[in-house]
Design a protein around this motif. Structure first.
Motif, PDB file in Angstrom:
ATOM      1  N   PHE A 157       0.840  -1.200   0.000  1.00  0.00           N
ATOM      2  CA  PHE A 157       0.000   0.000   0.000  1.00  0.00           C
ATOM      3  C   PHE A 157       0.877   1.253   0.000  1.00  0.00           C
ATOM      4  N   GLU A 158       1.908   1.223   0.813  1.00  0.00           N
ATOM      5  CA  GLU A 158       2.800   2.392   0.883  1.00  0.00           C
ATOM      6  C   GLU A 158       3.608   2.546  -0.396  1.00  0.00           C
ATOM      7  N   ARG A 159       4.063   1.432  -0.945  1.00  0.00           N
ATOM      8  CA  ARG A 159       4.894   1.499  -2.148  1.00  0.00           C
ATOM      9  C   ARG A 159       4.105   2.004  -3.348  1.00  0.00           C
ATOM     10  N   PHE A 160       2.895   1.496  -3.542  1.00  0.00           N
ATOM     11  CA  PHE A 160       2.123   1.854  -4.735  1.00  0.00           C
ATOM     12  C   PHE A 160       1.392   3.180  -4.600  1.00  0.00           C
ATOM     13  N   PHE A 161       0.950   3.506  -3.375  1.00  0.00           N
ATOM     14  CA  PHE A 161       0.100   4.685  -3.207  1.00  0.00           C
ATOM     15  C   PHE A 161       0.777   5.821  -2.447  1.00  0.00           C
ATOM     16  N   GLY A 162       1.969   5.570  -1.909  1.00  0.00           N
ATOM     17  CA  GLY A 162       2.706   6.626  -1.236  1.00  0.00           C
ATOM     18  C   GLY A 162       2.107   7.066   0.081  1.00  0.00           C
ATOM     19  N   MET A 163       1.323   6.206   0.708  1.00  0.00           N
ATOM     20  CA  MET A 163       0.747   6.515   2.019  1.00  0.00           C
ATOM     21  C   MET A 163       0.616   5.226   2.807  1.00  0.00           C
ATOM     22  N   SER A 164       0.542   5.364   4.119  1.00  0.00           N
ATOM     23  CA  SER A 164       0.452   4.181   4.963  1.00  0.00           C
ATOM     24  C   SER A 164      -1.003   3.831   5.264  1.00  0.00           C
ATOM     25  N   ALA A 165      -1.218   2.566   5.597  1.00  0.00           N
ATOM     26  CA  ALA A 165      -2.539   2.090   6.023  1.00  0.00           C
ATOM     27  C   ALA A 165      -2.322   1.095   7.142  1.00  0.00           C
ATOM     28  N   THR A 166      -3.176   1.100   8.120  1.00  0.00           N
ATOM     29  CA  THR A 166      -3.019   0.215   9.268  1.00  0.00           C
ATOM     30  C   THR A 166      -3.480  -1.196   8.929  1.00  0.00           C
ATOM     31  N   VAL A 167      -3.061  -2.127   9.775  1.00  0.00           N
ATOM     32  CA  VAL A 167      -3.486  -3.516   9.606  1.00  0.00           C
ATOM     33  C   VAL A 167      -5.003  -3.610   9.670  1.00  0.00           C
ATOM     34  N   GLY A 168      -5.589  -2.826  10.560  1.00  0.00           N
ATOM     35  CA  GLY A 168      -7.039  -2.837  10.688  1.00  0.00           C
ATOM     36  C   GLY A 168      -7.738  -2.378   9.426  1.00  0.00           C
ATOM     37  N   GLN A 169      -7.189  -1.342   8.791  1.00  0.00           N
ATOM     38  CA  GLN A 169      -7.801  -0.840   7.555  1.00  0.00           C
ATOM     39  C   GLN A 169      -7.719  -1.859   6.425  1.00  0.00           C
ATOM     40  N   LEU A 170      -6.659  -2.659   6.443  1.00  0.00           N
ATOM     41  CA  LEU A 170      -6.444  -3.632   5.374  1.00  0.00           C
ATOM     42  C   LEU A 170      -6.933  -5.030   5.753  1.00  0.00           C
ATOM     43  N   GLU A 171      -7.594  -5.130   6.883  1.00  0.00           N
ATOM     44  CA  GLU A 171      -8.076  -6.428   7.348  1.00  0.00           C
ATOM     45  C   GLU A 171      -9.050  -7.033   6.338  1.00  0.00           C
ATOM     46  N   GLY A 172      -8.891  -8.322   6.089  1.00  0.00           N
ATOM     47  CA  GLY A 172      -9.788  -9.012   5.174  1.00  0.00           C
ATOM     48  C   GLY A 172      -9.360  -8.948   3.724  1.00  0.00           C
ATOM     49  N   LEU A 173      -8.188  -8.365   3.453  1.00  0.00           N
ATOM     50  CA  LEU A 173      -7.734  -8.231   2.072  1.00  0.00           C
ATOM     51  C   LEU A 173      -6.717  -9.303   1.679  1.00  0.00           C
ATOM     52  N   ILE A 174      -6.562 -10.347   2.489  1.00  0.00           N
ATOM     53  CA  ILE A 174      -5.668 -11.427   2.123  1.00  0.00           C
ATOM     54  C   ILE A 174      -6.197 -12.106   0.868  1.00  0.00           C
ATOM     55  N   GLY A 175      -5.370 -12.195  -0.136  1.00  0.00           N
ATOM     56  CA  GLY A 175      -5.778 -12.740  -1.425  1.00  0.00           C
ATOM     57  C   GLY A 175      -5.390 -11.812  -2.561  1.00  0.00           C
ATOM     58  N   LEU A 176      -4.769 -10.672  -2.207  1.00  0.00           N
ATOM     59  CA  LEU A 176      -4.325  -9.715  -3.217  1.00  0.00           C
ATOM     60  C   LEU A 176      -2.869  -9.987  -3.608  1.00  0.00           C
ATOM     61  N   THR A 177      -2.498  -9.490  -4.768  1.00  0.00           N
ATOM     62  CA  THR A 177      -1.138  -9.638  -5.277  1.00  0.00           C
ATOM     63  C   THR A 177      -0.579  -8.267  -5.636  1.00  0.00           C
ATOM     64  N   PRO A 178       0.734  -8.148  -5.851  1.00  0.00           N
ATOM     65  CA  PRO A 178       1.280  -6.885  -6.342  1.00  0.00           C
ATOM     66  C   PRO A 178       0.621  -6.440  -7.640  1.00  0.00           C
ATOM     67  N   GLY A 179       0.243  -7.417  -8.474  1.00  0.00           N
ATOM     68  CA  GLY A 179      -0.446  -7.072  -9.716  1.00  0.00           C
ATOM     69  C   GLY A 179      -1.768  -6.385  -9.472  1.00  0.00           C
ATOM     70  N   ASP A 180      -2.473  -6.783  -8.415  1.00  0.00           N
ATOM     71  CA  ASP A 180      -3.732  -6.125  -8.068  1.00  0.00           C
ATOM     72  C   ASP A 180      -3.495  -4.680  -7.647  1.00  0.00           C
ATOM     73  N   PHE A 181      -2.439  -4.456  -6.863  1.00  0.00           N
ATOM     74  CA  PHE A 181      -2.111  -3.093  -6.434  1.00  0.00           C
ATOM     75  C   PHE A 181      -1.750  -2.222  -7.633  1.00  0.00           C
ATOM     76  N   ALA A 182      -0.983  -2.788  -8.575  1.00  0.00           N
ATOM     77  CA  ALA A 182      -0.607  -2.031  -9.767  1.00  0.00           C
ATOM     78  C   ALA A 182      -1.840  -1.659 -10.577  1.00  0.00           C
TER      79      ALA A 182
END
Length: 224
Positions: A157-182
């Protein structure tokens, strides 16, 4: 990419020793960074890359696919390049289930070249279980690439969007790949919401919901 194996160590040691007689099988879901890693490795070793998709090598005429395979290896030799086969399961399908002679002959052609090729080569696949068993013995490293874990999600999240996000905010997103972020990064820039954290998270959730598969095994490597 997600890795429990020390890919940095592999890369560092190959750079240190200067060895070229190695091969890799990189397998796992689409978008997990298989091609990105092999390109990084080739760049570290100061080698050009010859990338071949299986679909580029197939030919309708008997014997021509084998000739295309041979030409690919020869091109890598002539250029001193790191050879990469994408969609390798199409070229190395398990011969036990072959129904046509050419399905066997093209695998045999691949195996012969793999056995004798003196330069680095890699095969990427989303379908490891479809590879011919004899091919597995010809890979120095077999690396499984998996979906991003909790820690990797925050880093991505920080690498692609230049901002941080907490574990809580990203909870339930297991199943994503770097390709999805791109993909989400590209989409966000098009619609002008690249600085809206909440909307970025919503877009990631949409990508996850669209997936048909969920995380498999963890990523690792073995050396035969």
């Amino acid at each position: 990419m997600r890795s429990e194996s020390d890919l940095e160590r592999i890369t560092r040691q190959l750079k240190l020793t200067g060895r070229k007689d190695f091969s890799l099988c990189l397998y796992g879901p689409p978008g997990t960074g298989k091609s990105a890693y092999v390109r990084h490795l080739a760049e570290t070793l100061d080698l050009p890359v010859v990338m071949k998709r299986a679909s580029d090598l197939f030919d309708a005429y008997v014997g021509q696919t084998e000739k295309s395979i041979a030409k690919a290896f020869q091109e890598a030799l002539d250029k001193g390049a790191f050879l990469v086969f994408d969609e390798a399961d199409s070229l190395l399908g398990d011969r036990r289930y072959a129904v046509r002679n050419w399905e066997v002959s093209q695998v045999n052609e691949m195996l012969t070249w793999m056995e004798n090729h003196p330069l680095p080569f890699a095969c990427t696949t989303n379908l490891m279980d479809r590879l011919d068993q004899a091919s597995l013995r010809r890979f120095t490293f077999k690396c499984h690439f998996d979906y991003l874990g909790e820690e990797q999600l925050g880093l991505a999240f920080e690498r692609f969007f230049g901002m941080s996000a907490t574990v809580g905010q990203l909870e339930g997103l297991i199943g994503l790949t770097p390709g999805d972020f791109a993909l989400v990064d590209k989409k966000a820039r098009i619609i002008g919401c690249e600085e809206d954290q909440n909307l970025l998270i919503d877009l990631l959730k949409q990508e996850l919901a669209a997936k048909e598969h969920r995380p498999g095994r963890q990523m690792g490597f073995s050396r035969d």
